[in-house]
Design an enzyme around this catalytic site. Structure first.
Site, PDB file in Angstrom:
ATOM      1  N   PHE A   1      -8.363   2.380  -5.254  1.00 47.03           N
ATOM      2  CA  PHE A   1      -7.326   1.361  -5.421  1.00 47.03           C
ATOM      3  C   PHE A   1      -6.934   0.725  -4.086  1.00 47.03           C
ATOM      4  O   PHE A   1      -6.782   1.408  -3.070  1.00 47.03           O
ATOM      5  CB  PHE A   1      -6.064   2.010  -5.999  1.00 47.03           C
ATOM      6  CG  PHE A   1      -5.878   1.820  -7.481  1.00 47.03           C
ATOM      7  CD1 PHE A   1      -6.597   0.885  -8.200  1.00 47.03           C
ATOM      8  CD2 PHE A   1      -4.949   2.586  -8.159  1.00 47.03           C
ATOM      9  CE1 PHE A   1      -6.401   0.724  -9.560  1.00 47.03           C
ATOM     10  CE2 PHE A   1      -4.746   2.431  -9.524  1.00 47.03           C
ATOM     11  CZ  PHE A   1      -5.471   1.502 -10.222  1.00 47.03           C
ATOM     12  N   GLU A   2      -6.698  -0.579  -4.103  1.00 50.42           N
ATOM     13  CA  GLU A   2      -6.106  -1.317  -2.978  1.00 50.42           C
ATOM     14  C   GLU A   2      -6.801  -1.025  -1.646  1.00 50.42           C
ATOM     15  O   GLU A   2      -6.164  -0.865  -0.611  1.00 50.42           O
ATOM     16  CB  GLU A   2      -4.604  -1.024  -2.883  1.00 50.42           C
ATOM     17  CG  GLU A   2      -3.846  -1.536  -4.101  1.00 50.42           C
ATOM     18  CD  GLU A   2      -2.362  -1.265  -4.033  1.00 50.42           C
ATOM     19  OE1 GLU A   2      -1.843  -1.031  -2.935  1.00 50.42           O
ATOM     20  OE2 GLU A   2      -1.712  -1.296  -5.099  1.00 50.42           O
ATOM     21  N   GLY A   3      -8.111  -0.958  -1.693  1.00 48.62           N
ATOM     22  CA  GLY A   3      -8.906  -0.687  -0.504  1.00 48.62           C
ATOM     23  C   GLY A   3      -9.454   0.724  -0.538  1.00 48.62           C
ATOM     24  O   GLY A   3      -8.707   1.689  -0.372  1.00 48.62           O
TER      25      GLY A   3
ATOM     26  N   ARG B   1       0.820  -1.217   0.000  1.00 46.06           N
ATOM     27  CA  ARG B   1       0.000   0.000   0.000  1.00 46.06           C
ATOM     28  C   ARG B   1       0.853   1.267   0.000  1.00 46.06           C
ATOM     29  O   ARG B   1       0.370   2.343  -0.345  1.00 46.06           O
ATOM     30  CB  ARG B   1      -0.924   0.015   1.219  1.00 46.06           C
ATOM     31  CG  ARG B   1      -2.124  -0.911   1.096  1.00 46.06           C
ATOM     32  CD  ARG B   1      -3.187  -0.574   2.119  1.00 46.06           C
ATOM     33  NE  ARG B   1      -4.366  -1.396   1.924  1.00 46.06           N
ATOM     34  CZ  ARG B   1      -4.651  -2.497   2.615  1.00 46.06           C
ATOM     35  NH1 ARG B   1      -3.812  -2.893   3.560  1.00 46.06           N
ATOM     36  NH2 ARG B   1      -5.738  -3.189   2.372  1.00 46.06           N
TER      37      ARG B   1
END
Length: 650
Positions: free
Chosen positions: A428-430, A298
């Site tokens: 993105f990514e959560g 992240r």
């Protein structure tokens, strides 16, 4: 308009309890190392965990700086950002140039042909290349942060590392495939299957959506559900899959409001045979592998957010000094000046958060799962605000495309593009909403561990009695420590008030006091709502946002003190840290007020009315341009009926 078709029968039916159990089982349960952010949420301001600011080893810094110099030259001479935006595609020659430079292997160990950069210099590289082309930044990040290299580094066998990492370091692009058309942040409903066939292979069937790099990838990390059977534990499992395998079809290349060069698609697997040797970890460990990979992965997103902030500051400075209104540069009009101050101070803080988190990841002395999540959350939100403020500062020119500006003879400043490109980082990514819940779950972990049975409606009275006794002991020891602390003593953190510099010690005392207040607020909420606490997403989101501000303030102060002792611009760094902290404190006070004074309950009533059709009269008077088709595409397993648009880089 046609009626919305019913949901496909193959969609997984999963209860809320089952979904929660799957997510909880994938969580890393233990805390084997200290965590600054975790302590912060518990009301303990552990400045000793981040100060003095950790620094990279000299040899790591030298290797990193040498690569940055080569990458800067490549960005300035070999990347045509306007062409990528215009053609919505990164040219093959650009990607091949990045391969020759070694950019695919920035995070891969030198023994596998990679550059072996630290997390600090990997992120500096992403900030640099992301400023030249956010689409290229996304390609490199997806390849290394969540693609094949990272899970193999942490969970792969030696044979897997030997087989795949040299390819990823120099020639092969990788992608990470978890999301499905009907599965986002709820992996319990994962529909893609990997069925053991009895001869040492798995047969993969399913459809994956939003496969970043999937259109051009050579190697895929695929999450699939292995059915439980004799000799097979089953569960969500991770596999390395060759993108060119028979039965793998890229059915569509997706297009977005920003990141127009992003090679993101829809991938279908039909009877794809995957050797058991390509399974990463054990059966059922896939989701844990994915979440663990994301702990440091992240950090790539805030890296590119920092790069965007630096660019926004540069353009704001140059434009606001040049543009005059009412007899003076617009920068010196307070309405514009406050925006420039916000951009400058916030960029300083974001870089402080990123560098501190990255160095902590490199040292591996601390558990940074919360710090990395906070960096992603805070960076994605604040960079969007900075880009939006830049568009406002530029006025009509901010809304105009760079191509249009150039066509009429002005500097081609892609402010509107940067705003569009940054917007995805909040998803993105959560998504921000999921990050709030993820971080909140970790933040209240101590409470749930002592009061879990007490607030579980399915537990017996005797279990609740035991939990009550355990909780009573914990809170009897913990709560008194939240009453008073160093933040109430005027000379605490005096080293952050050197002669001739702004006083940062007052901000650190505020952080210490606020951390205790945050922990007390969490306890009050647990006492008030007990088992319903997890449904109070508005409250939990504000708790997390307060923690993010406190973490950013801490990082900004520590970075300013580091720069005071190592750089010629230490005084200026103190000024920026002071400005950021003063702005942040206003936001923290507002968030604390909104913990208990808000419209959450009323909002819930309105939502029930909206969904129940009470306000459909309000929707009258417009034309819906949406078009026909289901809300969620059918992802029934089976052979592909579309042309394969997989585009290997040549």
């Amino acid at each position: 308009m046609s009626a919305t078709p019913p949901a496909p029968e193959h969609r997984a039916k999963v209860s809320e309890k089952e979904a929660r159990q799957v997510a909880e089982a994938a969580r890393e349960q233990d805390w084997r190392k200290p965590s600054f952010a975790k302590e912060l949420f518990l009301g303990r301001f552990r400045l000793d965990l981040i100060h003095p600011h950790p620094l990279p080893a000299d040899e790591d810094a030298q290797r990193g700086e040498e690569f940055l110099a080569k990458l800067r030259d490549f960005c300035e001479t070999k990347i045509d950002s306007a062409r990528i935006e215009r053609e919505a595609q990164i040219p093959d020659e650009t990607i091949n140039g990045l391969k020759e430079l070694g950019a695919l292997g920035m995070k891969i160990d030198t023994k596998y042909g990679g550059l072996g950069l630290t997390q600090v210099y990997y992120n500096k590289s992403l900030a640099l290349v992301g400023s030249a082309s956010p689409a290229i930044g996304a390609l490199l990040s997806a390849h290394q942060s969540i693609g094949v290299p990272q899970p193999l580094k942490q969970f792969g066998t030696q044979e897997q590392k030997d087989a795949f990492l040299p390819r990823c370091a120099r020639t092969d692009i990788s992608a990470f495939l978890l999301t499905e058309p009907d599965v986002g942040s709820d992996p319990a409903r994962l529909a893609t299957t990997a069925v053991p066939d009895g001869d040492g292979t798995y047969v993969l069937d399913g459809v994956k959506l939003w496969t970043t790099n999937g259109v051009v990838a050579d190697l895929l990390v695929v999450m699939a559900r292995v059915p439980k059977s004799e000799g097979h534990k089953g569960g969500i499992t991770a596999f390395v899959v060759e993108a060119g395998s028979e039965g793998v079809t890229v059915e569509n290349r997706n297009a977005f409001m920003g990141l127009r060069g992003l090679e993101n698609g829809v991938t279908r697997f039909h009877q794809v045979r995957v050797p058991a040797a390509n399974r990463i970890g054990s059966e059922g460990a896939g989701l844990k592998i994915a979440l663990t990979t994301l702990n440091t992965g992240r950090l790539s997103l805030p890296a590119m957010c920092v790069g965007a902030g630096k660019w926004c500051l540069k353009i704001a400075r140059e434009w606001s000094a040049e543009r005059e209104q009412w007899g003076r540069p617009v920068a010196f009009h307070e309405a514009v000046g406050s925006k420039i101050s916000f951009i400058a101070a916030t960029t300083f803080a974001l870089e402080a958060v990123l560098d501190l988190s990255s160095q902590m990841a490199d040292e591996d002395r601390n558990d940074i799962r919360i710090e990395a999540a906070l960096a992603k959350l805070y960076g994605s939100e604040m960079s969007c605000l900075m880009a939006d403020e830049l568009v406002q500062i530029r006025g009509g020119r901010g809304f105009e495309t760079a191509e249009s500006l150039a066509a009429r003879g002005e500097r081609a400043v892609p402010a509107e593009q940067v705003l569009r490109d940054l917007r995805i980082n909040r998803i993105f990514e959560g998504s921000t909403e999921i990050m709030h819940l993820l971080i909140a779950r970790e933040a209240v972990d101590a409470h749930l561990s002592v009061a879990g049975d007490l607030i579980d409606p399915e537990k017996s009275l005797s279990d609740k009695a035991k939990a009550g006794a355990k909780a009573g002991g914990f809170y009897a020891r913990w709560l008194p420590k939240l009453v008073a602390g160093p933040g109430q003593l005027p000379r605490t953190y005096a080293e952050f008030h050197p002669s001739g510099h702004p006083d940062l010690s007052t901000h650190l005392r505020f952080v210490e006091r606020s951390a205790r207040k945050l922990a007390r607020s969490t306890f009050y909420a647990m006492s008030r709502w007990q088992g319903r606490m997890e449904t109070k997403q508005g409250f939990l989101g504000r708790i997390v946002d307060i923690g993010a501000e406190l973490f950013a303030m801490s990082a900004a102060c520590v970075r300013a003190e580091l720069l005071r002792t190592t750089e010629a611009y230490g005084r200026e760094a103190y000024q920026l840290a002071d400005a950021f902290c003063r702005q942040s404190r206003i936001r923290v006070d507002e968030l604390f007020d909104r913990l208990w004074t808000n419209t959450d309950d009323l909002d819930h009533k309105v939502v029930k009315g909206v969904i129940g059709g009470t306000y459909t009269w309000l929707e009258q008077g417009v034309v819906d341009l949406s078009g026909d088709g289901p809300w969620i595409a059918d992802a029934t397993p089976g052979p592909s009926k579309r042309k394969n648009v997989h585009r290997p880089i040549r």
